[in-house]
Design an enzyme around this catalytic site. Structure first.
Site, mmCIF file in Angstrom:
data_model
loop_
_atom_site.group_PDB
_atom_site.id
_atom_site.type_symbol
_atom_site.label_atom_id
_atom_site.label_comp_id
_atom_site.label_asym_id
_atom_site.label_seq_id
_atom_site.Cartn_x
_atom_site.Cartn_y
_atom_site.Cartn_z
ATOM 1 N N ASP A 1 58.887 3.214 35.535
ATOM 2 C CA ASP A 1 57.990 4.168 34.881
ATOM 3 C C ASP A 1 56.627 4.185 35.568
ATOM 4 O OD1 ASP A 1 57.062 1.731 33.981
ATOM 5 O OD2 ASP A 1 57.280 2.178 31.844
ATOM 6 N N SER A 2 56.479 3.338 36.603
ATOM 7 C CA SER A 2 55.312 3.424 37.486
ATOM 8 C C SER A 2 55.266 4.768 38.199
ATOM 9 C CB SER A 2 55.340 2.288 38.516
ATOM 10 O OG SER A 2 56.623 2.160 39.100
ATOM 11 N N GLU B 1 60.828 -3.154 27.978
ATOM 12 C CA GLU B 1 59.741 -4.111 27.823
ATOM 13 C C GLU B 1 59.726 -4.689 26.414
ATOM 14 O OE1 GLU B 1 55.996 -2.390 28.878
ATOM 15 O OE2 GLU B 1 56.655 -1.776 30.891
ATOM 16 N N GLU C 1 56.068 -10.345 34.526
ATOM 17 C CA GLU C 1 54.923 -9.711 35.175
ATOM 18 C C GLU C 1 53.620 -10.429 34.871
ATOM 19 O OE1 GLU C 1 52.728 -5.368 35.795
ATOM 20 O OE2 GLU C 1 54.660 -5.487 34.740
ATOM 21 N N ASP D 1 63.915 2.470 34.138
ATOM 22 C CA ASP D 1 63.078 2.110 32.996
ATOM 23 C C ASP D 1 63.267 3.102 31.850
ATOM 24 O OD1 ASP D 1 61.658 -0.230 33.542
ATOM 25 O OD2 ASP D 1 60.089 0.819 34.653
ATOM 26 N N LYS E 1 66.050 -0.829 31.938
ATOM 27 C CA LYS E 1 65.089 -1.912 31.710
ATOM 28 C C LYS E 1 64.204 -1.556 30.532
ATOM 29 C CE LYS E 1 61.595 -2.846 34.627
ATOM 30 N NZ LYS E 1 60.379 -2.754 33.751
#
Length: 273
Positions: A53-54, A124, A191, A92, A122
């Site tokens: 999602d970067s 978070e 991270e 993501d 993925k």
């Protein structure tokens, strides 16, 4: 000089990553968002390609990862998957598509898998997303976890500083890592946490850990492609190693092209029909 990897042509799977951890082979992981770059990265021998999602930052110019939508992530995911033959492709789930609503989380994950043909997703978070993780696993969708600095929660943190320096937060991270493994995650991105905490987590888990700014003791490393290739010059954290300066190379090439056009040097006789 490149390091020889045994059976390098074999498709990377979630199970193969666990095998790599067991034999002490480090896992290479890099982001990609489009067909052309994904093809180059895959053919170079990358183990895992993350459609991160970067993309919100490096592709769309947003300040945070929060604005990117599920539709946009699926677009990038489809573009990458079409190019990849060997690497494991992880997509993501973006902010707002799984937090607090496990039914929506399942629907988001199913869309990603059906429409992109990626290998896994993925997410978070730890205990707070347990219900969503469990429901997605019921559909047979593999999940990579993400703990430590979780950029989708940046407004809660208020800073991109190193996480889990204090004992309470470090202990929660350890507990969350064990929980994600118990729930069925095949790996976890860590991270921007202290290296020794990464070492402890990596040694306690049987699934691989992937570091981004979390030190050398993880089972693998991941960077954002635009950062490590020097396309993005504005982001220079301690953990980033730039392997090229494409900003400078591309700028010189574009300026040379402009100059050749202005002086009528391009195209020449051989470059026309």
């Amino acid at each position: 000089m490149s390091v020889a990897i045994s059976d390098n042509s074999r498709k990377v799977t979630t199970h193969r990553l666990i095998e790599m951890k067991q034999r002490g082979e480090k896992i290479s992981m890099l982001t990609a968002y489009d067909y052309s770059m994904a093809q180059i990265i895959d053919q170079a021998g990358m183990d895992v390609i993350l459609v991160g999602d970067s993309a919100s930052n490096v592709m769309a110019g947003n300040v945070t990862t929060l604005p990117i939508t599920l539709d946009q992530m699926i677009y990038h995911g489809k573009s990458v998957v079409k190019a990849v033959k060997r690497a494991l492709v992880v997509v993501d789930l973006p902010f707002g598509t799984y937090q607090g609503n496990s039914k929506e989380a399942l629907a988001s994950a199913v869309r990603v898998m059906k429409e992109t043909h990626a290998d896994c997703i993925k997410m978070e978070g730890g205990a707070e997303i347990r219900e969503s993780v469990e429901r997605i696993f019921c559909a047979g969708i593999p999940i990579m976890g993400h703990l430590g600095l979780t950029p989708q929660s940046i407004n809660k943190f208020g800073t991109y500083a190193v996480r889990a320096r204090e004992e309470v937060e470090a202990q929660k991270l350890i507990e969350d890592a064990h929980l994600l493994e118990e729930l069925g995650c095949f790996g976890i991105v860590l991270e921007k946490i202290p290296a020794l905490l990464t070492k402890q987590v990596s040694e306690e888990l049987s699934i691989p850990t992937i570091s981004i700014g979390a030190g050398r003791y993880a089972d693998g490393q991941v960077l954002v492609m635009h950062d490590m290739l020097g396309i993005n010059q504005e982001f220079s954290p301690r953990f980033l190693r730039r392997y090229a300066n494409l900003y400078e190379i591309i700028t010189r090439a574009v300026q040379a092209y402009i100059d050749d056009v202005k002086t009528n040097d391009f195209p020449n006789e051989k470059e026309q029909y």
